[in-house]
Design a protein around this motif. Structure first.
Motif, PDB file in Angstrom:
ATOM      1  N   UNK A 180       0.842  -1.202   0.000  1.00 41.75           N
ATOM      2  CA  UNK A 180       0.000   0.000   0.000  1.00 41.75           C
ATOM      3  C   UNK A 180       0.875   1.248   0.000  1.00 41.75           C
ATOM      4  N   UNK A 181       0.243   2.384  -0.279  1.00 42.24           N
ATOM      5  CA  UNK A 181       0.969   3.659  -0.222  1.00 42.24           C
ATOM      6  C   UNK A 181       1.530   3.879   1.175  1.00 42.24           C
ATOM      7  N   UNK A 182       0.709   3.612   2.185  1.00 45.90           N
ATOM      8  CA  UNK A 182       1.155   3.825   3.562  1.00 45.90           C
ATOM      9  C   UNK A 182       2.362   2.949   3.888  1.00 45.90           C
ATOM     10  N   UNK A 183       2.358   1.713   3.415  1.00 42.63           N
ATOM     11  CA  UNK A 183       3.480   0.817   3.669  1.00 42.63           C
ATOM     12  C   UNK A 183       4.746   1.300   2.975  1.00 42.63           C
ATOM     13  N   UNK A 184       4.623   1.761   1.716  1.00 41.78           N
ATOM     14  CA  UNK A 184       5.788   2.286   1.006  1.00 41.78           C
ATOM     15  C   UNK A 184       6.308   3.553   1.663  1.00 41.78           C
ATOM     16  N   UNK A 185       5.385   4.417   2.104  1.00 43.56           N
ATOM     17  CA  UNK A 185       5.800   5.649   2.772  1.00 43.56           C
ATOM     18  C   UNK A 185       6.583   5.342   4.046  1.00 43.56           C
ATOM     19  N   UNK A 186       6.101   4.375   4.818  1.00 43.97           N
ATOM     20  CA  UNK A 186       6.785   4.022   6.066  1.00 43.97           C
ATOM     21  C   UNK A 186       8.159   3.430   5.798  1.00 43.97           C
ATOM     22  N   UNK A 187       8.287   2.662   4.700  1.00 48.39           N
ATOM     23  CA  UNK A 187       9.565   2.017   4.398  1.00 48.39           C
ATOM     24  C   UNK A 187      10.573   2.997   3.817  1.00 48.39           C
ATOM     25  N   UNK A 188      10.134   3.846   2.878  1.00 47.33           N
ATOM     26  CA  UNK A 188      11.058   4.742   2.172  1.00 47.33           C
ATOM     27  C   UNK A 188      11.203   6.098   2.840  1.00 47.33           C
ATOM     28  N   UNK A 189      10.303   6.416   3.792  1.00 49.90           N
ATOM     29  CA  UNK A 189      10.326   7.718   4.472  1.00 49.90           C
ATOM     30  C   UNK A 189      10.184   8.834   3.439  1.00 49.90           C
ATOM     31  N   UNK A 190      11.082   9.802   3.465  1.00 44.97           N
ATOM     32  CA  UNK A 190      10.967  10.952   2.559  1.00 44.97           C
ATOM     33  C   UNK A 190      11.699  10.744   1.239  1.00 44.97           C
ATOM     34  N   UNK A 191      12.314   9.587   1.059  1.00 41.67           N
ATOM     35  CA  UNK A 191      13.026   9.323  -0.200  1.00 41.67           C
ATOM     36  C   UNK A 191      12.001   8.996  -1.283  1.00 41.67           C
ATOM     37  N   UNK A 192      11.969   9.729  -2.404  1.00 40.43           N
ATOM     38  CA  UNK A 192      11.067   9.363  -3.498  1.00 40.43           C
ATOM     39  C   UNK A 192      11.423   7.964  -4.000  1.00 40.43           C
ATOM     40  N   UNK A 193      10.440   7.067  -4.001  1.00 34.66           N
ATOM     41  CA  UNK A 193      10.704   5.667  -4.339  1.00 34.66           C
ATOM     42  C   UNK A 193       9.799   5.204  -5.471  1.00 34.66           C
ATOM     43  N   UNK A 194      10.398   4.532  -6.434  1.00 33.53           N
ATOM     44  CA  UNK A 194       9.657   3.916  -7.540  1.00 33.53           C
ATOM     45  C   UNK A 194       9.986   2.435  -7.529  1.00 33.53           C
ATOM     46  N   UNK A 195       8.959   1.623  -7.416  1.00 37.17           N
ATOM     47  CA  UNK A 195       9.110   0.176  -7.331  1.00 37.17           C
ATOM     48  C   UNK A 195       8.552  -0.446  -8.604  1.00 37.17           C
ATOM     49  N   UNK A 196       9.440  -0.961  -9.460  1.00 36.01           N
ATOM     50  CA  UNK A 196       9.033  -1.498 -10.756  1.00 36.01           C
ATOM     51  C   UNK A 196       8.692  -2.982 -10.650  1.00 36.01           C
ATOM     52  N   UNK A 197       7.535  -3.321 -11.205  1.00 35.60           N
ATOM     53  CA  UNK A 197       7.120  -4.713 -11.293  1.00 35.60           C
ATOM     54  C   UNK A 197       8.083  -5.467 -12.204  1.00 35.60           C
ATOM     55  N   UNK A 198       8.239  -6.758 -11.983  1.00 33.54           N
ATOM     56  CA  UNK A 198       9.210  -7.523 -12.772  1.00 33.54           C
ATOM     57  C   UNK A 198       8.839  -7.562 -14.249  1.00 33.54           C
ATOM     58  N   UNK A 199       7.563  -7.385 -14.572  1.00 34.15           N
ATOM     59  CA  UNK A 199       7.144  -7.378 -15.975  1.00 34.15           C
ATOM     60  C   UNK A 199       7.558  -6.106 -16.698  1.00 34.15           C
ATOM     61  N   UNK A 200       7.819  -5.030 -15.945  1.00 33.15           N
ATOM     62  CA  UNK A 200       8.171  -3.760 -16.561  1.00 33.15           C
ATOM     63  C   UNK A 200       6.987  -2.940 -17.027  1.00 33.15           C
ATOM     64  N   UNK A 201       5.764  -3.454 -16.846  1.00 26.31           N
ATOM     65  CA  UNK A 201       4.591  -2.755 -17.373  1.00 26.31           C
ATOM     66  C   UNK A 201       3.858  -1.916 -16.339  1.00 26.31           C
ATOM     67  N   UNK A 202       4.286  -1.962 -15.112  1.00 27.61           N
ATOM     68  CA  UNK A 202       3.623  -1.195 -14.065  1.00 27.61           C
ATOM     69  C   UNK A 202       4.642  -0.872 -12.977  1.00 27.61           C
TER      70      UNK A 202
END
Length: 384
Positions: A75-97
């Protein structure tokens, strides 16, 4: 299989720029749960903040929600808690999302809470490496292909344009033992100017007398946002520029729309090369008959059958599983087939493709013998 036996193989569908980007990203393929994935994101964010300072982005790659224990995206909340203020982009292994946290979404101009990104124009706003670093990264990927005795490859990226081909050509100058053909997005053919299918594009080094060049391949048709109604118009545009097409097909409905478009817009006169269907992940027997009648080539990736077997067993009915990633059925109809990786999604390893093609558990009627599988790793394929 020995290195000598693998010499001269072709990976007829991969993505060189994506491979280079994956090498520069935090690798999260080992995650088997959302918690494990978030732990890797947290570690990557700390390292990125320490190395890059304020404003530095984290790019992670390689997760598959369907293979995580929870069978879901973070979730967004989970990513926010993990990455904090670092802008984070998590790419799916397919590359399409891709997934983004709030900091990255804000930088990309997205509405609050928006998480799952499929639009390439949005993801293009993520900061990228400079050109020299990208060329170096692609050259490293080509060196890996050469080490695996893959001497020919086809870049099947739908966002390719003339600028991308020139970049690939510069990388090719550093590894001349690997020959590159690169597709161009069907909506980006105007960028080529008067260059046509099969002609060569040279990079900056080649222009100075170096060896680097890339052959222009098919017009790649990627239905935007899974809108199959766009396929016919993109095929027509490719025909207007004199190009055969390579169409991304992952399901039965898209295959129907693809075959309808190819029947409505046939290749004019004697074609230099046939049209291609990329992947052909699901197909009904009557659709395979139509492919044979049209003389279309299929470029497929048998590794998906073994690497995603768990996902297919959970999400597809037993009947659908019998239509999954056809191979033997294609060859029995005389259809030309080649095997490939779709790297970076699957490693560019012909030995793995051959093993998957010969020993698959799902739809075992689609198995082929090892000698045939080995032959399908060459550009010429089999059948007509």
């Amino acid at each position: 299989m020995s290195a000598a036996q693998l010499a001269g193989y072709c990976d007829d569908h991969l993505h060189l720029l994506a491979c280079a980007a994956a090498r520069r990203s935090s690798d999260v393929r080992a995650a088997t749960s959302v918690g494990g994935l978030l732990s890797l994101i947290r570690q990557g964010a700390r390292e990125q903040a320490a190395a890059g300072g304020p404003g530095s982005w984290l790019r992670a790659w390689g997760y598959d929600d369907a293979l995580l224990d929870e069978r879901r995206h973070p979730t967004v909340a989970e990513l926010d808690a993990a990455a904090q203020d670092v802008p984070a982009v998590l790419h799916h292994i397919t590359g399409h999302v891709a997934l983004v946290n709030t900091a990255a979404g804000r930088a990309l101009g997205l509405a609050g809470g928006e998480l799952l990104i499929e639009r390439q124009d949005v993801l293009a706003g993520v900061p990228r490496s400079d050109r020299a670093e990208t060329v170096s990264g692609v050259a490293a990927v080509l060196a890996d292909l050469a080490e695996a005795n893959i001497t020919i490859c086809t870049d099947a990226t739908h966002t390719n344009d003339l600028e991308a081909l020139e970049l690939l050509a510069d990388a090719a100058a550093a590894v001349p033992t690997v020959s590159i053909t690169a597709m161009v997005g069907a909506g980006r053919l105007a960028s080529l100017g008067d260059r046509g299918f099969g002609t060569a594009v040279q990079g900056a080094e080649a222009a100075k007398g170096g060896p680097g060049s890339v052959r222009i391949g098919h017009a790649k048709v990627m239905p935007p946002h899974d809108d199959d109604s766009a396929i016919a118009a993109l095929v027509a545009e490719a025909r207007a520029h004199g190009f055969p097409v390579a169409i991304h097909v992952m399901d039965i409905d898209t295959l129907d729309a693809t075959l309808d478009a190819l029947e409505a817009h046939p290749l004019p006169g004697p074609a230099v090369e046939s049209d291609r269907i990329e992947h052909c992940a699901l197909a009904l027997p009557e659709q395979l008959d139509r492919i044979a009648q049209l003389g279309v080539k299929v470029v497929t990736q048998p590794s998906f059958v073994t690497r995603r077997a768990q996902k297919y067993r959970e999400q597809l009915s037993p009947t659908e599983q019998e239509w999954l990633w056809p191979l033997g059925s294609l060859l029995r109809r005389g259809i030309c087939v080649t095997l490939s990786s779709d790297a970076p999604t699957v490693p560019p390893d012909p030995a793995e493709w051959i093993e998957a093609a010969t020993g698959r558990d799902l739809a075992p009627a689609e198995r082929i013998d090892a000698e045939t599988a080995r032959r399908l790793c060459w550009r010429s394929g089999a059948g007509r």
